[in-house]
Design a protein around this motif. Sequence first.
Motif, PDB file in Angstrom:
ATOM      1  N   ARG A 226       0.813  -1.214   0.000  1.00  0.00           N
ATOM      2  CA  ARG A 226       0.000   0.000   0.000  1.00  0.00           C
ATOM      3  C   ARG A 226       0.841   1.256   0.000  1.00  0.00           C
ATOM      4  NH1 ARG A 226      -4.989   1.078  -1.576  1.00  0.00           N
ATOM      5  NH2 ARG A 226      -5.540  -0.975  -0.736  1.00  0.00           N
ATOM      6  N   ASP A 227       1.893   1.317   0.817  1.00  0.00           N
ATOM      7  CA  ASP A 227       2.672   2.560   0.892  1.00  0.00           C
ATOM      8  C   ASP A 227       3.508   2.772  -0.359  1.00  0.00           C
ATOM      9  OD1 ASP A 227       4.253   0.331   1.730  1.00  0.00           O
ATOM     10  OD2 ASP A 227       5.776   1.744   2.410  1.00  0.00           O
ATOM     11  N   ASP A 228       3.849   1.711  -1.085  1.00  0.00           N
ATOM     12  CA  ASP A 228       4.637   1.852  -2.304  1.00  0.00           C
ATOM     13  C   ASP A 228       3.778   2.150  -3.533  1.00  0.00           C
ATOM     14  OD1 ASP A 228       7.532   0.997  -1.554  1.00  0.00           O
ATOM     15  OD2 ASP A 228       6.268  -0.547  -0.640  1.00  0.00           O
ATOM     16  N   LEU A 229       2.613   1.524  -3.607  1.00  0.00           N
ATOM     17  CA  LEU A 229       1.786   1.644  -4.805  1.00  0.00           C
ATOM     18  C   LEU A 229       0.629   2.612  -4.654  1.00  0.00           C
ATOM     19  CD1 LEU A 229       1.574  -2.081  -6.007  1.00  0.00           C
ATOM     20  CD2 LEU A 229       3.244  -0.321  -6.615  1.00  0.00           C
ATOM     21  N   GLY A 230       0.277   2.979  -3.442  1.00  0.00           N
ATOM     22  CA  GLY A 230      -0.849   3.898  -3.253  1.00  0.00           C
ATOM     23  C   GLY A 230      -2.142   3.287  -3.759  1.00  0.00           C
ATOM     24  N   PRO A 231      -2.982   4.078  -4.433  1.00  0.00           N
ATOM     25  CA  PRO A 231      -4.268   3.562  -4.916  1.00  0.00           C
ATOM     26  C   PRO A 231      -4.129   2.388  -5.876  1.00  0.00           C
ATOM     27  CG  PRO A 231      -4.219   5.960  -5.015  1.00  0.00           C
ATOM     28  CD  PRO A 231      -2.830   5.522  -4.698  1.00  0.00           C
TER      29      PRO A 231
END
Length: 830
Positions: A638-643
């Motif tokens: 989640r923190d690397d790819l975001g949405p």
Amino acid sequence: MKTTDGIILPMALLFRWLLRLASTAVLLGLVAVGLVYYLASRSLPDYDKTLAVAGTTADIEIVRDNAGVPHILARSDRDAFFGLGYAHAQDRLWQMTLMRRTVQGRLSEIFGRRTVETDTLMRRLDLHTLAVRSVEAQDGATLDSLAAYAAGVNARIEEVNDRSLGRGAPEFFLFNAPLAPWQPADSIAIVKLMSLQLSGQFRNEILRARTSLRLPEAERLEDILPEIPGAGTAALPEYAQLFPGAKGQQFAQGRPEGPLSPVPEPDFAGASNAWAAATGRTAGSGTLLANDPHLGFTAPSTWYLARMDLATGGVIGGTIPGVPAILLGRSEQLAWGITSAYLDDQDLYIEELDPENNERYRTPDGWKRFRTRRSIVEIKDAAPVTVTLRWTDNGPVLPKSRFDLAGITPPGHVVSLAWTALSDTDTSMSAAIGLMKADSVEDAFERSDTYVAPAQMLTVIDDESIGMKLVGAMPERDAAHQSKGRMPSPGWIESNRWQGILPDSANPRWIDPEGGIVGNTNNKVIDRPFPRHISYDWGDSQRVQRWSAMMQGRAVHTRDSFIEAQLDTVSPAARTLLPLIGRDLWYTGEAAPEGTPERRRRRALDLLANWNGEMNEHLPEPLIYAAWLRALQDRLIRDDLGPLADDYDHIRPLFIERVFRDVDGASAWCDVVRSAPTETCTDIARLALDDALVWIDERYGSALESLRWGDAHQARHDHPVLGEVPVLRYFTNIRQSTSGGDFTLQRGLTLGHGRDPFANVHGATYRGVYDFADPDSSVFISSTGQSGHFLSRHYDDLGQLWRRGEYIPMSLDEDLARAASVGVTRLVTP
């Protein structure tokens, strides 16, 4: 008293009138229900009748056994195909109509604005036009078969109209869908529609391109989208370097496709199992074959069971309404099964527009005008929409508003699609009809040479031999292709373009291997270097492990051992991943009082520690495991790819294994980039387990031992139209508690998102096991029932057998069919 009487009398009068109104309302309701039932029941087919029809050469008998399977007994091939067309139209006329309208891009004529996007996409792909052109490419026998089948369908339509048989299906009362006569091209178009439903390579290209733009380190892309390791089992430059203009663009948010869209998400682009054993590996004197193709669950099922008598002998198995062929099953000489091959038969191209004239695009030889055509989409209760269709040398131009293409398309460019199914000389139908007449493995492989799409692994047995072959057109690529077909590439560079189609001899095949067993679970089958590779993206890296163990765990096999493998619910992914992610958590925690998160975590870990990985519907462990892995992957990415993480809504076992084994530094995913501390993989695993337990508590309650995987993993066989209509959905949708999961041989692919992420929505819609030691002991089953009419007892009667892992006999014995028949339809010449 007067006052009292003055009050009581009006109340009594009011009560009488309310009673009368209520009685009238109930009566009107009963009349309405009766009228609806009468109109709907008019379209229930009568299986026991004699009907005079034109277009046959002799009388035809359609004997329906007690499961509703039609046994079409005819004196010629032409009459057999006529009978199949009639039977399909009797039981699945609405389904056939819906598929034809989908491929034509004409859904909005009956459903209004909500299907406009689906229609415009289908118009851009132009599959129906390509099917019309492909009619002339078929051989003579296939043309005769297509014409006879269409005549059989039209005979039923004419009967419905002449005898006022409820318009042929209840859905036609709710949606005004005038029925045009069936044409041979319609059957070819449905095969092309199935190709689209089974194709996910272009969606994988988009996902890879979007992910590469998001990740700052190139090696991390290989973590989350790795190549399948190994030599295979049977028996790239950065995207930003290719298109600097795409770097830093606003990402379009992923979203589900529109209603009735035939374009699948990458995880739902087809799957299947098939395996065969030679006589040296069977307990009997004959060969064995098992096959269970996986598709999205619907009510009714995609498959329709049928038997036909051809000049070459009887054929029985699974058909798709609208297509005049037994696509999988057996004849007296042969049995065959299909699985999705995952051949990379699609490429996306970024086409540069001429800045001075947007009607032209760049080619290796300079600017060239698009091939264009206008198409009008009629919309119910709204003004029509005119769509301009554009084609390049590479293929049709896709709209930027679909499939998140806007996020990877530089300004001044459009995206086109190259795909083998976009052929106007598609002879897949001839190959499918020819296969029914093959008498040996070699003959079957030879007849499949003309097959184009969708690409399949064809597994075949005769009474002596077994074999497997990839059937379908393989694109010929240049070795200098910039992205090797893994991401969209510049369409004006010659080396990126397809150089044609490889000869059929390039398709891998195996006949009578020394080990005596061949099979496919959508796994990597062969390791060949680019450009003659098969694919970089395969549908399975897990089920094949369990299959290999089960096949090699016995010296010889029987029909029952093949059935056991089809119904196996042990997850090799769970067995591999749980020891990795829980290795620092098991038996290491401190004592904690009841009711604390620590105590609840301990109870969950204790349950998982004693679990063998069986995704049984009655157990709590599969739900705890699935929720943990889902929360874990989300925390990792989640923190690397975001949405963009929302697009990774199914577990990727190879990615998680790489992270927890720290392959090439993959453990870097465990550190939360936006936090000050450096998190370890153990930290993330513990936090993810707590996340999962909170979610389970909110959704299913706090009693872990009482959880049932089947409550979360309900199979959803929903009617594609009536399934959303209040009240009617309770009659048309079929829901069942099921075992299995994403990575079990009895595959039950989960939805992946929403309130019920573990709902079972994709799996074995057909199962068949064929035993040439005793062919009439062969068995098969489909996931719902034969009829598409929700008032028919054959609408869902096979569904409970399917859920319990049971089968029905698959015999070509005419006497057995007659002995158990529920009706005989006689089509006689006038």
